[in-house]
Motif scaffolding. Structure first.
Motif, PDB file in Angstrom:
ATOM      1  N   ASN A  56       0.662  -1.313   0.169  1.00  0.00           N
ATOM      2  CA  ASN A  56       0.097   0.207   0.101  1.00  0.00           C
ATOM      3  C   ASN A  56       0.714   1.183  -0.115  1.00  0.00           C
ATOM      4  OD1 ASN A  56      -3.060  -0.778   0.552  1.00  0.00           O
ATOM      5  ND2 ASN A  56      -1.834  -2.238   1.680  1.00  0.00           N
ATOM      6  N   LYS A  57       2.243   1.067  -0.219  1.00  0.00           N
ATOM      7  CA  LYS A  57       3.125   2.299   0.000  1.00  0.00           C
ATOM      8  C   LYS A  57       2.941   3.122   1.180  1.00  0.00           C
ATOM      9  CE  LYS A  57       3.385   2.389  -4.963  1.00  0.00           C
ATOM     10  NZ  LYS A  57       3.411   2.987  -6.684  1.00  0.00           N
ATOM     11  N   LEU A  58       2.853   2.601   2.360  1.00  0.00           N
ATOM     12  CA  LEU A  58       2.665   3.306   3.468  1.00  0.00           C
ATOM     13  C   LEU A  58       4.268   3.362   4.437  1.00  0.00           C
ATOM     14  CD1 LEU A  58      -0.658   1.662   4.799  1.00  0.00           C
ATOM     15  CD2 LEU A  58      -0.434   3.622   3.508  1.00  0.00           C
ATOM     16  N   ASP A  59       4.297   4.495   4.839  1.00  0.00           N
ATOM     17  CA  ASP A  59       5.606   4.790   5.692  1.00  0.00           C
ATOM     18  C   ASP A  59       5.450   4.088   6.916  1.00  0.00           C
ATOM     19  OD1 ASP A  59       6.743   6.182   3.462  1.00  0.00           O
ATOM     20  OD2 ASP A  59       5.633   8.157   4.244  1.00  0.00           O
ATOM     21  N   HIS A  60       4.202   4.365   7.633  1.00  0.00           N
ATOM     22  CA  HIS A  60       3.977   3.649   9.065  1.00  0.00           C
ATOM     23  C   HIS A  60       2.853   3.092   9.136  1.00  0.00           C
ATOM     24  CE1 HIS A  60       6.838   7.041   9.343  1.00  0.00           C
ATOM     25  NE2 HIS A  60       7.510   6.658  10.508  1.00  0.00           N
ATOM     26  N   LEU A  61       2.575   2.148  10.252  1.00  0.00           N
ATOM     27  CA  LEU A  61       1.494   1.416  10.519  1.00  0.00           C
ATOM     28  C   LEU A  61       1.546   1.228  11.992  1.00  0.00           C
ATOM     29  CD1 LEU A  61      -0.133  -1.794   8.823  1.00  0.00           C
ATOM     30  CD2 LEU A  61       0.493  -1.789  11.452  1.00  0.00           C
ATOM     31  N   ARG A  62       0.524   1.691  12.734  1.00  0.00           N
ATOM     32  CA  ARG A  62       0.392   1.655  14.282  1.00  0.00           C
ATOM     33  C   ARG A  62      -0.949   0.769  14.685  1.00  0.00           C
ATOM     34  NH1 ARG A  62      -1.184   6.020  18.733  1.00  0.00           N
ATOM     35  NH2 ARG A  62      -0.726   4.656  20.510  1.00  0.00           N
ATOM     36  N   ARG A  63      -0.708   0.095  15.388  1.00  0.00           N
ATOM     37  CA  ARG A  63      -2.024  -0.772  15.893  1.00  0.00           C
ATOM     38  C   ARG A  63      -2.002  -0.827  17.602  1.00  0.00           C
ATOM     39  NH1 ARG A  63      -3.111   0.334  11.585  1.00  0.00           N
ATOM     40  NH2 ARG A  63      -4.023  -0.920  10.084  1.00  0.00           N
ATOM     41  N   ARG A  64      -2.872  -0.345  18.280  1.00  0.00           N
ATOM     42  CA  ARG A  64      -3.194  -0.528  19.745  1.00  0.00           C
ATOM     43  C   ARG A  64      -3.729  -2.161  19.822  1.00  0.00           C
ATOM     44  NH1 ARG A  64      -3.430   3.674  22.990  1.00  0.00           N
ATOM     45  NH2 ARG A  64      -3.634   1.900  24.673  1.00  0.00           N
ATOM     46  N   PHE A  65      -3.392  -2.710  20.731  1.00  0.00           N
ATOM     47  CA  PHE A  65      -3.820  -4.358  21.097  1.00  0.00           C
ATOM     48  C   PHE A  65      -4.903  -4.273  21.923  1.00  0.00           C
ATOM     49  CE2 PHE A  65       0.480  -6.620  19.987  1.00  0.00           C
ATOM     50  CZ  PHE A  65       0.323  -6.032  18.438  1.00  0.00           C
ATOM     51  N   ASP A  66      -5.973  -4.584  21.481  1.00  0.00           N
ATOM     52  CA  ASP A  66      -7.294  -4.781  22.292  1.00  0.00           C
ATOM     53  C   ASP A  66      -7.688  -6.215  22.464  1.00  0.00           C
ATOM     54  OD1 ASP A  66      -9.818  -4.599  23.496  1.00  0.00           O
ATOM     55  OD2 ASP A  66     -10.675  -3.310  22.182  1.00  0.00           O
ATOM     56  N   PRO A  67      -7.358  -6.787  23.774  1.00  0.00           N
ATOM     57  CA  PRO A  67      -7.708  -8.205  23.713  1.00  0.00           C
ATOM     58  C   PRO A  67      -8.904  -8.739  23.391  1.00  0.00           C
ATOM     59  CG  PRO A  67      -6.680  -7.125  25.913  1.00  0.00           C
ATOM     60  CD  PRO A  67      -7.059  -6.097  25.065  1.00  0.00           C
ATOM     61  N   SER A  68      -9.880  -7.848  23.346  1.00  0.00           N
ATOM     62  CA  SER A  68     -11.267  -8.138  22.828  1.00  0.00           C
ATOM     63  C   SER A  68     -11.506  -8.136  21.408  1.00  0.00           C
ATOM     64  CB  SER A  68     -12.564  -7.376  23.177  1.00  0.00           C
ATOM     65  OG  SER A  68     -12.200  -5.804  22.992  1.00  0.00           O
ATOM     66  N   VAL A  69     -10.485  -7.731  20.458  1.00  0.00           N
ATOM     67  CA  VAL A  69     -10.581  -7.772  19.166  1.00  0.00           C
ATOM     68  C   VAL A  69      -9.435  -8.621  18.531  1.00  0.00           C
ATOM     69  CG1 VAL A  69     -10.259  -6.211  17.243  1.00  0.00           C
ATOM     70  CG2 VAL A  69     -11.260  -5.186  19.281  1.00  0.00           C
ATOM     71  N   PRO A  70     -10.157  -9.627  17.648  1.00  0.00           N
ATOM     72  CA  PRO A  70      -9.062 -10.571  17.080  1.00  0.00           C
ATOM     73  C   PRO A  70      -7.926  -9.800  16.183  1.00  0.00           C
ATOM     74  CG  PRO A  70     -11.351 -10.910  16.249  1.00  0.00           C
ATOM     75  CD  PRO A  70     -11.402  -9.521  17.226  1.00  0.00           C
ATOM     76  N   SER A  71      -6.933 -10.504  16.149  1.00  0.00           N
ATOM     77  CA  SER A  71      -5.784 -10.045  15.702  1.00  0.00           C
ATOM     78  C   SER A  71      -5.785  -9.803  14.241  1.00  0.00           C
ATOM     79  CB  SER A  71      -4.482 -10.889  15.987  1.00  0.00           C
ATOM     80  OG  SER A  71      -4.356 -10.845  17.361  1.00  0.00           O
ATOM     81  N   GLU A  72      -5.546  -8.369  13.711  1.00  0.00           N
ATOM     82  CA  GLU A  72      -5.545  -8.100  12.405  1.00  0.00           C
ATOM     83  C   GLU A  72      -4.487  -8.702  11.587  1.00  0.00           C
ATOM     84  OE1 GLU A  72      -5.104  -4.263   9.550  1.00  0.00           O
ATOM     85  OE2 GLU A  72      -4.935  -4.101  11.751  1.00  0.00           O
TER      86      GLU A  72
END
Length: 442
Positions: A99-115
């Motif tokens: 996707n030609k992105l420079d950065h990707l940030r993800r907060r981990f939420d235990p109730s949400v399945p891993s992306e």
């Protein structure tokens, strides 16, 4: 824990990066020192992964993974092709590149399945927040840096932490680019000139005529029947056979004090430098003789395997000698080669050629044999060689050589391509793929 990060301490890390790069520290020293100092400055980093693309005949990249309290792990990423694995295609790095992105940030939420599947592994480490990035070294090259920051802080990365990481990332890219270029130069000099010659060139011995007169045990080797093979087989078969020969015969002479100076068509010349007294000459000649035994064993093993495949044997000849040689630069003022020259080089070449006359694959001069202790030798005769002195030609006793590759444990063992390797392989290939090709991979 406070979410505010001291810009003063982060700037100190940036200053250290600059000084470390100017001092010529290698990538491992630079990356480890950087991660430890960044953590000491107050950034709650749990894990840092950094990969740097490299110009190297065996590896596309070097990868470093730092864990708080555990130190640094280093990997070499091989330049092997292949379709990316399903795991890699679903990774954050692939998402960034495609996707030609420079950065990707993800907060981990235990109730949400891993992306991304890798997030499951990071959760087990206690990671709460994750940022991945791609940082090219310039706009027109595939060389660059990519990696990720991970924290186990309950609050994740604060805005001040992200700002600090983005700012220090630029300083890291500049410092590591200098280290990568230094490593690149060292790789190229070592690969194309050999270890000692490469170091001499990097240390400034680059002018025509510069060099030394050294004493050395000399080795000249050649593959037999290469002209006929080149005429009767295709290019790929010929090159593959030639590389098999070099892998079997040349490798032993590039260890334990030996240095391959140059490959000459289907042959090579190697040296074992030594001091000008008997004990050092004995060490050098005995090391060269041991390598000749190993080379003979490796060729027996190779030819056995070729016979099982219905292929013909590869013949070879090795000449062994000792003497004084000139070691340095010759050629044009703007196109030089670094090698060994002199009458002793001519003599070892003639010895190698005599393996076509005598039914022995390894021949040596009387001078060489005199330094080899109790080794058994067969005297074949005296040869009047045009333009040089008379040589007494001997052959070592190879009757005890077994068809076993004694150095097999020293060869690199290639496992499957890791996901980290595929990161850098795709980073390299992404620049070559059209948008349509990328869509086919997704």
């Amino acid at each position: 824990m406070s979410t505010e990060i001291s810009t003063i301490l982060v700037d100190k890390v940036a200053d250290w990066l600059t000084q470390s790069a100017l001092e010529g520290n290698d990538l491992e020293t630079l990356v480890k020192g950087f991660c430890e100092r960044l953590a000491a400055a107050g950034l709650p980093l749990k894990r840092v992964h950094l990969s740097f693309s490299m110009l190297h005949p065996l590896y596309d990249a070097l990868g470093f993974t730092w864990f708080r309290g555990q130190g640094l792990e280093v990997e070499g990423f091989r330049n092997e092709g292949g379709v990316p694995s399903d795991r890699f295609v679903t990774s954050p790095y692939y998402h960034l590149l495609s996707n030609k992105l420079d950065h990707l940030r993800r907060r981990f939420d235990p109730s949400v399945p891993s992306e991304f599947p890798v997030f499951d592994e990071l959760r087990l480490m206690g990671v709460t927040d994750y940022m991945a990035f791609v940082h090219p070294f310039s706009g027109n090259t595939t060389q660059g840096m990519m990696g990720s920051w991970s924290t186990d802080s309950a609050a994740g990365f604060s805005d001040s932490m992200i700002a600090a990481l983005l700012r220090i990332q630029n300083h890291l890219a500049i410092a590591t680019k200098m280290a990568v270029l230094t490593k690149l130069a060292d790789n190229m000099m070592t690969t194309y000139l050999g270890g000692d010659a490469g170091r001499r060139v990097l240390d400034g011995q680059i002018k025509r005529g510069e060099g030394d007169t050294i004493r050395a045990a000399l080795v000249m080797a050649d593959m037999r029947g290469s002209s006929r093979l080149a005429e009767t087989s295709g290019r790929e078969i010929y090159i593959d056979t030639l590389n098999q020969f070099f892998d079997a015969v040349a490798a032993p002479f590039n260890r334990k004090g030996g240095q391959i100076m140059s490959f000459i068509g289907d042959g090579f010349i190697a040296v074992y430098p030594c001091e000008r007294h008997r004990s050092q000459s004995e060490i050098a000649c005995q090391a060269a003789l041991a390598a000749a035994h190993k080379a003979s064993a490796r060729m027996m093993d190779l030819n056995l395997r070729r016979k099982q495949q219905g292929l013909s044997d590869i013949g070879f000849g090795i000449g062994l000698h000792v003497g004084n040689v000139m070691f340095g630069n010759v050629g044009l003022t703007d196109r030089l080669t670094f090698s060994v020259f002199g009458s002793a080089v001519n003599e070892v070449q003639r010895l190698q050629t005599l393996t076509k006359k005598y039914p022995h694959s390894v021949l040596a001069s009387k001078e060489f044999a005199s330094y080899c202790g109790t080794s058994s030798w067969l005297t074949l005769g005296n040869e009047e060689l045009a333009g040089i002195k008379k040589l007494t030609v001997l052959s070592p006793d190879l009757s005890g050589v077994l068809a076993v590759d004694e150095d097999s444990a020293m060869e690199p063992v290639h496992d499957r391509i890791s996901d980290a390797e595929q990161v850098m392989l795709l980073h390299r290939d992404a620049a070559r793929l059209s948008a349509g090709d990328r869509r086919k991979l997704q």
